[in-house]
Write a protein that holds these residues in place. Structure first.
Motif, short mmCIF file in Angstrom:
data_model
loop_
_atom_site.label_atom_id
_atom_site.label_comp_id
_atom_site.label_asym_id
_atom_site.label_seq_id
_atom_site.Cartn_x
_atom_site.Cartn_y
_atom_site.Cartn_z
N LYS C 9 31.89 -47.88 8.30
CA LYS C 9 32.05 -48.85 9.38
C LYS C 9 33.53 -49.17 9.61
N LEU C 10 34.26 -49.29 8.48
CA LEU C 10 35.69 -49.60 8.57
C LEU C 10 36.43 -48.47 9.27
N ILE C 11 36.06 -47.23 8.91
CA ILE C 11 36.69 -46.07 9.55
C ILE C 11 36.40 -46.09 11.05
N PHE C 12 35.14 -46.41 11.38
CA PHE C 12 34.78 -46.49 12.80
C PHE C 12 35.63 -47.54 13.49
N THR C 13 35.74 -48.71 12.84
CA THR C 13 36.55 -49.78 13.41
C THR C 13 37.97 -49.33 13.65
N ALA C 14 38.53 -48.60 12.69
CA ALA C 14 39.93 -48.21 12.81
C ALA C 14 40.11 -47.11 13.84
N LEU C 15 39.16 -46.21 13.95
CA LEU C 15 39.40 -45.04 14.80
C LEU C 15 38.85 -45.21 16.21
N VAL C 16 37.76 -46.00 16.36
CA VAL C 16 37.15 -46.04 17.69
C VAL C 16 37.31 -47.41 18.33
N TYR C 17 36.56 -48.37 17.88
CA TYR C 17 36.64 -49.68 18.52
C TYR C 17 36.67 -50.77 17.48
N PRO C 18 37.59 -51.69 17.50
CA PRO C 18 38.68 -51.86 18.47
C PRO C 18 39.96 -51.15 18.04
N GLY C 19 39.81 -50.05 17.31
CA GLY C 19 40.99 -49.38 16.78
C GLY C 19 41.59 -48.37 17.73
N LEU C 20 41.80 -47.18 17.23
CA LEU C 20 42.62 -46.17 17.88
C LEU C 20 42.20 -45.90 19.33
N ALA C 21 40.91 -45.55 19.55
CA ALA C 21 40.50 -45.14 20.89
C ALA C 21 40.65 -46.29 21.88
N PHE C 22 40.15 -47.46 21.47
CA PHE C 22 40.23 -48.62 22.36
C PHE C 22 41.68 -48.99 22.66
#
Lengths: 105, 527, 328
Positions: C9-22
């Motif tokens: 979940k943390l990786i998802f947060t960092a890479l997709v939303y609200p992280g890298l992609a967002f």
């Protein structure tokens, strides 16, 4: 989880993730080196000197540095005493005054 | 617990034996091996001492020659002192290993190791001792070996000048502490830290009325003078602002491994002794002590000096051209931060200061040793002329970067966690100005560290580097070990150790009871 | 099993939303918005051809740069190291979004504002090392200029951030608490409320000035200074390194402005709900507009002028606001 654990995990994760993302990009790209960009002037082997990192700081804080280097950090033995012994005296006086004002045992 | 007392003795014995052996054996390699094996042995001895003290869960008293406390000298080791002693011995092992790379076949090597082992003996003695006068002796042992080591390159004018300045001032500081010890003896009637601590606390005076027999005169006035005199000495040892002058002079002149020790370990002795005197012995921050009324004044003085040191040193870092001098100022800055932590008087403050002592020691030793490689290769200490060793030897490059980043306080390295603990301690007691000082000095210092990182990692001068100096396990192993140490200094790993260390410093009851026990047991058992 | 899921979940947060992609999308859209706005100020049209009203222009630029196979660089530039530093900066900024309450997966802990400050510091270091590390005159000037300003703006940003969070979440000093449950709404007495508002205003002034210099917007755009030192810190980079450096810059602007907008106007608080996120994005664009309009109505300062300006106003104000925030 406390803030320290969060910091450890987030930063370790960033460093590792950055490595994972860096690998494909770095493997894919070739590097071609050219002359330094000098607005078209020929490269004559000069680079930025590291002493210049703090030139603006020196200029802005000129007066502070004059005081610090000229009067505080002179490297002359007598000047050390001139700063250090008053400090001892002030420390002594302060504590003795505290004791006399507050009353002893 | 003979091991605790044995460690300094082994060191001093070897220190005296080495010049004698040198009369017979002229091979330098032997001395590298001897020094390494002795420091390694001492590390294991201190480690065993640490394990023993943490298993027992309370301080351990060792009576020198079987004499009980007020008569003889005692060593009293609690988890705070054993933690620092073990850590010191650990780092010195790697510094010794690094020295064998640094010195090579230099003819002064035996004398160098003789002094180095003496220095370690002094440090361990300072940490273990439970006697105020013995502390003076150990401070002098530490001082004299340091003066000698700073002047190791005795043909260089700079080294001799730095050493003389350091020695002159050091003698004065030692004298000042000696005077404090004399006044302590006059007013408290004895010099054992545990018993003086018992006399400082009315509760113990009620429980064990005999300690009152020793006390004489106006004790509070005496303690004020003692604290003023001894804090002056200890801030000299620690390099806090008005007494920091020796540091930037001594570091560039000394051999690199000695700079690492001076910066990482010797200054800690000043912080340790101040903490011991303020917290354990006189209980200035202990509400149950008779000297509690001094705490707001001492706290203000110490935190002001610490904060000023931090800002002053970080500002001075920016204009240095000599890389070792720059790092020396960084030491002044970090010791300032440690003293602000100690001056708060809260358990959180002490914990943060202890933690910062550990991370700063590792980071600073690593920075000196890795930058030492760059200095050795470039044959100069001028920052613009340093060669880009980081581009040829990744280990050295990573070491420089890791040390700088840990000192700035970037996670996941140790420096972040100790700075975090400092922030927490400041915010807990509402000292916003210290938060600002810590942030500002870190920001200013970052520019100073960039001055070091830039030429050594990114510089363009790689063509004329002598690569044969850039290898060898005795250079790489210490760097790798200390990089690993910076990662290991994570609260997940060492939080418990630091907790118990700072608790034993703040709550001095066990320390006092053990010292009293040693005395009472001797009387009741009839000797 | 559970830690693994948490970690994913943390990786998802960092890479997709609200992280890298967002952050990438937000950053590039705001680049387009900024360019349009500046163009209006200067009587130009701005990006026009790619996508409706040119909104895809920044995406096209980055895409083109990222997939170039050859990286042309200066004779001494350690390009791969710089590439790593830039990616590290972007990822660190993305990872720090896990501390914002934008999804139900966000992390909160006491004192986590310090984690945010030190985590995002990686981006500043990357920025200054891009320039210094290029080992070439123009990028070197850029790096020196950025590093010199870093001396002041990093402490100022940290101090004003701490004082804002101290007002909004006085007991925990948690960024997530400050954003999702601001304490200013709970203030009881009028005096307390006045203190709170005064702190926020002082911190906001100092934060926004420091932000302009951190993100190299107009009066402080000395590190890049197109007309003077030829793009400054970016001059020796090309291909993916250049694209990612530009991305780092945009991501930094959008993350900080997003945080700033939501700390400055804590009503309504951001929660992991769609409507509140839309509201916080509206706040973001309002603050961005004001910042860009103020910034681009000024000319570029010289480095020593900038340093003096940064010390005189924001540093002083931020320390006052910190003092105020601790007195309540």
């Amino acid at each position: 989880m406390d803030a320290l654990g969060i910091a450890t995990i987030l930063t370790t994760m960033s460093i590792v993730l950055a490595l994972i993302l860096w690998l494909p990009i770095s493997l894919r790209t070739r590097i071609r080196r050219t002359e330094l960009y000098l607005s078209g002037e020929p490269q004559s082997g000069f680079t930025v000197r590291v002493t210049e990192i703090s030139w603006a700081v020196r200029r802005v804080f000129e007066r502070i540095y004059e005081i610090l280097i000229g009067h505080v950090q002179t490297g002359i033995f007598n000047d050390w005493f001139a700063l250090s012994l008053p400090y001892l005296l002030i420390l002594l006086l302060l504590l003795v005054i505290v004791v006399t004002v507050r009353g002893g045992v | 617990m003979h091991l605790i007392a044995a460690a300094p003795v082994v060191l001093v014995a070897t220190a005296f034996a080495i010049p004698l052996i040198y009369l017979k054996i002229k091979s330098v390699k032997v001395f590298h091996a001897v020094a390494l094996s002795v420091t390694l042995t001492v590390f294991f001895m201190t480690l065993l001492g640490y394990v023993y003290v943490s298993q027992v869960g309370e301080p351990v008293v060792y009576r020198m020659g079987g004499w009980p406390p007020p008569l003889g000298i005692v060593y009293e080791a609690d988890s705070f002192s054993t933690l620092l002693a073990t850590y010191t011995a650990f780092i010195i092992v790697f510094v010794t290993l690094y020295s064998s790379w640094y010195l090579g076949s230099d003819t002064g090597t035996p004398y160098y190791y003789s002094l180095l082992l003496g220095l370690e003996a002094g440090l361990l003695g300072i940490y273990y001792t439970g006697d105020i006068f013995n502390l003076f002796v150990m401070l002098e042992v530490l001082g004299i070996t340091c003066y000698g080591l700073v002047a190791y390159y005795r043909n260089s004018k700079e080294a001799v000048e730095a050493s003389i300045k350091y020695a002159f001032f050091g003698a004065l500081a030692g004298l000042s502490y000696f005077l404090a010890a004399v006044i302590t003896y006059a007013s408290f009637g004895n010099l054992t830290m545990g018993l003086v601590a018992a006399e400082s606390r009315p509760t113990f005076r009620l429980l064990t009325p005999f300690v009152d027999l020793f006390t004489w005169g106006n004790v509070i006035a005496a303690v004020a003078v003692i604290l003023a005199l001894s804090l002056w000495t200890f801030t000299f040892k620690a390099g806090i602002f008005p007494n920091h002058f020796w540091l930037p002079d001594a570091h560039p002149a000394a051999p690199t491994p000695i700079s690492a020790i001076l910066s990482g370990l010797v200054v800690n002795a000043g912080a340790y002794t101040s903490a011991r005197l303020l917290y354990t012995v006189f209980g200035v921050y202990d509400p149950l002590s008779s000297f509690y009324s001094l705490s707001p004044y001492l706290g203000t003085v110490l935190s002001a000096l610490g904060a000023f040191s931090a800002i002053f040193a970080s500002v001075m870092m920016l204009v240095q051209n000599d890389v070792k001098r720059l790092i020396a100022y960084s030491t002044v800055m970090h010791l300032g931060l440690i003293f602000t932590g100690l001056s708060l008087g809260t358990p959180a403050g002490v914990k943060a200061a202890t933690y910062h002592i550990l991370t700063h020691a590792a980071g600073k030793a690593l920075l000196f040793m890795s930058v030492g490689v760059a200095i050795e290769v470039s044959k100069t200490r001028r920052i613009p002329d340093l060669k880009a060793v980081g581009r040829l030897s990744p280990v050295v490059g990573i070491a420089i970067a890791a040390a700088c980043f840990s000192l700035v306080g970037l996670p996941p390295l140790g420096g972040f966690f100790s700075k975090f603990a400092l922030y927490q301690a400041y915010i807990e007691v509402g000292r916003f100005e210290l938060v600002a000082v810590l942030l500002a000095s870190s920001g200013i210092a970052m520019l100073g560290y960039l001055k070091v990182i830039y030429p050594t990692l990114f510089g363009s001068q790689t063509s004329d580097i002598e690569t044969h100096r850039l290898g060898g396990p005795s250079m790489l192993l210490p760097l790798i070990a200390l990089i690993a140490l910076l990662v290991i200094l994570n609260p997940l790993v060492i939080s418990l150790a630091i907790d118990s260390a700072s608790r034993s410093l703040v709550y001095a009851d066990r320390y006092i009871i053990k010292a009293l026990e040693a005395f009472v047991n001797y009387i009741t058992s009839g000797g | 099993m559970e830690p693994l899921i948490e970690f994913l979940k943390l990786i998802f947060t960092a890479l997709v939303y609200p992280g890298l992609a967002f952050l990438t999308i937000l950053g590039l859209v705001s680049q387009w918005y900024r360019r349009k706005l500046i163009a209006r100020l200067q009587n130009r049209v701005g990006p026009k051809y790619v996508g409706p009203a040119g909104i895809l222009q920044p995406f096209a630029d980055i895409y083109k740069l990222l997939f170039v196979k050859e990286l042309v660089t200066g004779a001494y530039t350690p390009a791969r190291l710089i590439l790593y530093l830039v990616i590290l900066g972007i990822v660190a900024l993305s990872a720090s979004t896990a501390l914002l309450p934008l999804t139900p997966l966000y992390i909160r802990a006491e004192y986590d504002v310090l984690v945010f400050i030190y985590l995002t510091f990686y981006a500043s270091i990357a920025m200054s090392l891009i320039g210094l590390g290029s080992v070439s005159p123009y990028p070197g000037f850029g790096g020196v200029r950025y590093a010199t300003m870093l001396l002041v703006f990093e402490p100022v940003i940290a101090i004003s951030l701490i004082s804002m969070v101290k007002v909004l979440a006085p007991n925990t000093l948690s960024l997530a608490d400050a954003l999702s449950n601001p304490g200013i709404l709970r203030a009881q007495q009028p005096l307390q409320w006045i203190f709170h508002v005064a702190t926020i205003i002082l911190a906001a002034i100092s934060f926004s000035i420091a932000l302009l210099s951190k993100t190299m917007l107009k009066p402080f755009d000395i590190p890049e200074a197109e007309t003077e030192i030829a793009g400054g810190y970016l001059a020796e980079l090309s291909g993916p390194a250049l694209g990612l450096s530009i991305l780092l810059h945009e991501v930094e602007i959008s993350l900080y402005v997003f945080l700033f907008a939501n700390l400055l106007i804590p009503i309504p608080p951001i929660l992991p709900a769609p409507l509140s996120i839309v509201m916080s994005l509206i706040k973001y664009f309002i603050v961005l507009t004001i910042l860009v309009l103020v910034a681009y109505s000024m000319g570029r300062l010289k480095l020593d002028q900038a340093l003096r300006a940064l010390i005189k106003v924001p540093l002083l104000l931020s320390i006052i606001s910190l003092a105020l925030s601790f007195t309540i």
